[in-house]
Scaffold this motif. Structure first.
Motif, PDB file in Angstrom:
ATOM      1  N   LYS A   1       0.836  -1.214   0.000  1.00  0.00           N
ATOM      2  CA  LYS A   1       0.000   0.000   0.000  1.00  0.00           C
ATOM      3  C   LYS A   1       0.864   1.253   0.000  1.00  0.00           C
ATOM      4  O   LYS A   1       0.534   2.228  -0.674  1.00  0.00           O
ATOM      5  CB  LYS A   1      -0.949   0.011   1.214  1.00  0.00           C
TER       6      LYS A   1
ATOM      7  N   ARG B   1       3.894   1.551  -1.284  1.00  0.00           N
ATOM      8  CA  ARG B   1       4.438   1.676  -2.638  1.00  0.00           C
ATOM      9  C   ARG B   1       3.388   2.216  -3.606  1.00  0.00           C
ATOM     10  O   ARG B   1       3.681   3.092  -4.425  1.00  0.00           O
ATOM     11  CB  ARG B   1       4.957   0.324  -3.129  1.00  0.00           C
ATOM     12  N   GLN B   2       2.161   1.733  -3.524  1.00  0.00           N
ATOM     13  CA  GLN B   2       1.085   2.229  -4.387  1.00  0.00           C
ATOM     14  C   GLN B   2       0.814   3.701  -4.117  1.00  0.00           C
ATOM     15  O   GLN B   2       0.608   4.488  -5.053  1.00  0.00           O
ATOM     16  CB  GLN B   2      -0.198   1.418  -4.157  1.00  0.00           C
TER      17      GLN B   2
ATOM     18  N   ASP C   1       3.624   5.778  -5.617  1.00  0.00           N
ATOM     19  CA  ASP C   1       3.466   5.849  -7.073  1.00  0.00           C
ATOM     20  C   ASP C   1       2.358   6.824  -7.459  1.00  0.00           C
ATOM     21  O   ASP C   1       2.516   7.606  -8.408  1.00  0.00           O
ATOM     22  CB  ASP C   1       3.147   4.457  -7.642  1.00  0.00           C
ATOM     23  N   ALA C   2       1.252   6.783  -6.723  1.00  0.00           N
ATOM     24  CA  ALA C   2       0.144   7.692  -7.029  1.00  0.00           C
ATOM     25  C   ALA C   2       0.550   9.148  -6.802  1.00  0.00           C
ATOM     26  O   ALA C   2       0.235  10.022  -7.615  1.00  0.00           O
ATOM     27  CB  ALA C   2      -1.069   7.338  -6.174  1.00  0.00           C
TER      28      ALA C   2
END
Length: 165
Positions: A19, A21-22, A25-26
């Motif tokens: 989560k 990492r996501q 990235d976002a």
């Protein structure tokens, strides 16, 4: 029991890392899209608690460049004289109204000069950037209204003057 607890903690840690990492990235994608698209909104901060959106106010030059993107408007260097008729292509409520140039204001280099225009419909004096105006023809001079000739009074249909009482 202890093995099961360690296994659940490892699974939870793995989910949290995914989560994070996501999320990173976002955030990175949002920041690059905001910079690339010329957006006035900027995302600042790296952690979830530190994230905030900042608004960058446009400068006069940026406004002039934006307004010059209106199709049909005059460029910064196009000639314009006092007395010329122009149509306003700026945002409402003035959009589409015709007026006559009354005064030209000098501008710093790279900026669009401002123009004082007397709006024909209202008679008000408003200032616009030159890049918000389009040259037009003077409105036609309306024919002078001629007074209608006086018509002779219509003859009365009945004449009561000869009646006696």
């Amino acid at each position: 029991m202890e093995a099961l607890q360690r296994q659940m903690q490892a699974e939870l840690k793995a989910r949290v890392e995914v989560k994070e990492r996501q999320f990173q990235d976002a955030v990175l994608r949002l920041k690059t899209e905001a910079q690339k698209g010329g957006s006035r909104l900027r995302i600042v901060g790296d952690a979830l608690e530190d994230l905030r959106v900042e608004f960058k106010a446009p400068t006069d030059q940026e406004r002039a460049e934006e307004k010059s993107s209106i199709p049909g408007t005059m460029g910064i260097r196009d000639p314009l004289n006092v007395g010329d008729w122009v149509v306003v292509l700026a945002d409402p409520p003035w959009h589409g109204l015709k007026g006559q140039v009354e005064k030209l204001h000098l501008a710093a280099s790279g900026r669009a000069p401002q123009v004082s225009v007397r709006i024909g419909a209202t008679g008000k004096l408003k200032e616009f950037y030159k890049t918000e105006l389009k040259r037009t023809q003077a409105p036609p001079q309306s024919a002078r209204k001629l007074k209608k000739p006086k018509q002779e009074a219509a003859a009365p249909t009945r004449n009561y003057s000869n009646m006696m009482f």
